[in-house]
Scaffold this motif. Structure first.
Motif, short mmCIF file in Angstrom:
data_model
loop_
_atom_site.label_atom_id
_atom_site.label_comp_id
_atom_site.label_asym_id
_atom_site.label_seq_id
_atom_site.Cartn_x
_atom_site.Cartn_y
_atom_site.Cartn_z
N PRO A 26 -43.39 121.13 70.23
CA PRO A 26 -42.65 121.58 69.60
C PRO A 26 -41.70 121.95 70.18
O PRO A 26 -41.62 123.12 70.92
CB PRO A 26 -43.27 122.07 68.35
CG PRO A 26 -44.40 121.81 68.23
CD PRO A 26 -45.15 122.12 69.42
N TRP A 27 -40.36 121.54 70.12
CA TRP A 27 -39.15 121.98 71.06
C TRP A 27 -38.09 122.60 69.52
O TRP A 27 -37.88 121.86 69.14
CB TRP A 27 -38.72 121.60 71.73
CG TRP A 27 -38.71 119.75 71.44
CD1 TRP A 27 -39.57 118.83 71.15
CD2 TRP A 27 -36.67 119.48 70.91
NE1 TRP A 27 -38.65 117.95 71.14
CE2 TRP A 27 -37.48 117.79 71.04
CE3 TRP A 27 -35.72 119.73 70.88
CZ2 TRP A 27 -36.23 116.99 70.44
CZ3 TRP A 27 -34.90 119.34 70.60
CH2 TRP A 27 -34.90 117.66 70.18
N CYS A 28 -36.93 123.06 69.92
CA CYS A 28 -35.96 122.82 69.35
C CYS A 28 -34.88 123.61 70.17
O CYS A 28 -35.16 124.06 70.89
CB CYS A 28 -36.09 123.88 67.71
SG CYS A 28 -36.19 125.21 68.44
N LEU A 29 -33.28 122.99 69.58
CA LEU A 29 -32.15 123.28 69.92
C LEU A 29 -32.20 124.87 69.70
O LEU A 29 -32.02 125.11 67.79
CB LEU A 29 -31.08 122.53 69.28
CG LEU A 29 -31.07 121.28 70.28
CD1 LEU A 29 -29.49 120.48 69.44
CD2 LEU A 29 -31.62 121.33 71.55
N ILE A 30 -30.97 125.71 70.05
CA ILE A 30 -31.25 127.44 69.14
C ILE A 30 -29.83 127.28 70.39
O ILE A 30 -29.35 126.50 70.70
CB ILE A 30 -31.94 128.07 70.29
CG1 ILE A 30 -31.80 128.85 71.86
CG2 ILE A 30 -33.43 127.92 69.27
CD1 ILE A 30 -32.90 129.79 72.40
N GLY A 31 -28.80 128.62 70.33
CA GLY A 31 -27.37 129.12 70.04
C GLY A 31 -26.78 128.05 69.32
O GLY A 31 -26.75 128.24 68.37
N SER A 32 -25.66 127.94 70.08
CA SER A 32 -24.40 127.42 69.17
C SER A 32 -24.46 126.31 69.45
O SER A 32 -23.80 125.36 68.47
CB SER A 32 -23.05 128.10 70.21
OG SER A 32 -23.36 127.39 71.42
N ALA A 33 -25.06 125.30 69.83
CA ALA A 33 -25.18 123.77 70.13
C ALA A 33 -26.28 124.04 68.56
O ALA A 33 -25.72 123.03 67.17
CB ALA A 33 -25.79 123.27 71.14
N ALA A 34 -26.95 124.56 68.23
CA ALA A 34 -27.79 124.48 67.04
C ALA A 34 -26.99 125.10 65.36
O ALA A 34 -27.25 124.31 64.92
CB ALA A 34 -28.79 125.52 67.17
N ALA A 35 -26.51 125.87 66.49
CA ALA A 35 -25.37 126.92 65.02
C ALA A 35 -24.46 125.88 64.15
O ALA A 35 -24.47 125.34 63.26
CB ALA A 35 -24.98 127.60 65.68
N ARG A 36 -23.74 124.85 65.20
CA ARG A 36 -22.56 124.03 65.12
C ARG A 36 -23.82 122.48 64.53
O ARG A 36 -22.55 122.03 63.89
CB ARG A 36 -22.14 123.18 66.21
CG ARG A 36 -20.87 122.66 65.85
CD ARG A 36 -19.57 123.70 65.99
NE ARG A 36 -19.25 122.80 65.53
CZ ARG A 36 -17.26 122.26 66.10
NH1 ARG A 36 -17.09 123.16 66.94
NH2 ARG A 36 -16.39 121.60 65.93
N LEU A 37 -24.78 122.17 64.78
CA LEU A 37 -25.12 121.06 64.21
C LEU A 37 -25.52 121.13 62.46
O LEU A 37 -25.65 120.75 61.87
CB LEU A 37 -27.00 120.79 65.03
CG LEU A 37 -26.45 119.85 66.13
CD1 LEU A 37 -27.75 119.96 66.47
CD2 LEU A 37 -25.30 118.23 65.69
N LEU A 38 -25.89 122.47 62.48
CA LEU A 38 -25.51 123.15 61.09
C LEU A 38 -24.80 122.84 59.99
O LEU A 38 -23.98 123.14 59.06
CB LEU A 38 -26.58 124.04 60.41
CG LEU A 38 -28.05 124.35 61.24
CD1 LEU A 38 -28.94 125.65 60.02
CD2 LEU A 38 -28.77 123.13 60.59
N GLY A 39 -23.25 123.20 60.98
CA GLY A 39 -22.08 123.48 60.33
C GLY A 39 -21.19 124.43 60.90
O GLY A 39 -20.22 124.44 59.89
#
Length: 167
Positions: A26-39
């Protein structure tokens, strides 16, 4: 959801399918890109990808021609991982294999917690759930991370609907 900047969209359009195909764990984005994807309304300068150490090694081999050999992350001694930065269209991608954080009590793995899938033009992008992103940002303890946690907390605020009566 907030608008996805074109540079982020371009990077994710190439990156995400490759991660789905090549990562074993499993992998995921973290950081600002992940926050941006949540809105969250945050600026995004690069895409941070949290993967296993083995997947980080595999990606380093796969993307050897994209590697930014001159980049040295700013390290305050709080983070360690199997790290590499890669050139992607749109913006750089930083891969962190087996990311660990030392908050003064020894090295601890950074756990993404519960993952949710953010949809982006038919792509499923795994990111930590809202509360887990806030926890991660707060644990990092830098000013920019506290600001991102604040932006994510604002997503919890209920929208206020004004009701206008016409008499």
């Amino acid at each position: 959801m907030s608008h996805i900047p074109p540079a982020l969209f371009v990077a994710l359009a190439e990156l995400v399918p490759e991660l789905h195909v090549h990562c074993v764990e499993p992998w995921c984005l973290i950081g600002s890109a992940a926050a941006r994807l949540l809105g969250a309304e945050v600026s995004v300068a690069d895409v941070d990808v949290l993967v296993s150490r083995a997947d980080a090694e595999m990606l380093a081999t796969l993307w050897a021609d994209r590697r930014d050999a001159t980049h040295a992350p700013v390290d305050d001694g709080r983070f360690r991982s199997h790290f590499a930065r890669f050139h992607f269209p749109g913006m750089p991608v930083e891969v962190m294999g087996g990311l660990e954080l030392d908050q003064g009590d020894g090295w601890q793995p950074v756990s993404p917690g519960r993952l949710v899938l953010a949809g982006l033009q038919g792509m499923a992008v795994p990111v930590p759930a809202l509360d887990d992103q806030i926890r991660i940002f707060e644990s990092f303890g830098r000013d920019k991370d506290r600001d991102r946690a604040t932006a994510l907390r604002q997503l919890r605020q209920p929208s206020v609907l004004s009701i206008v009566s016409s008499s």
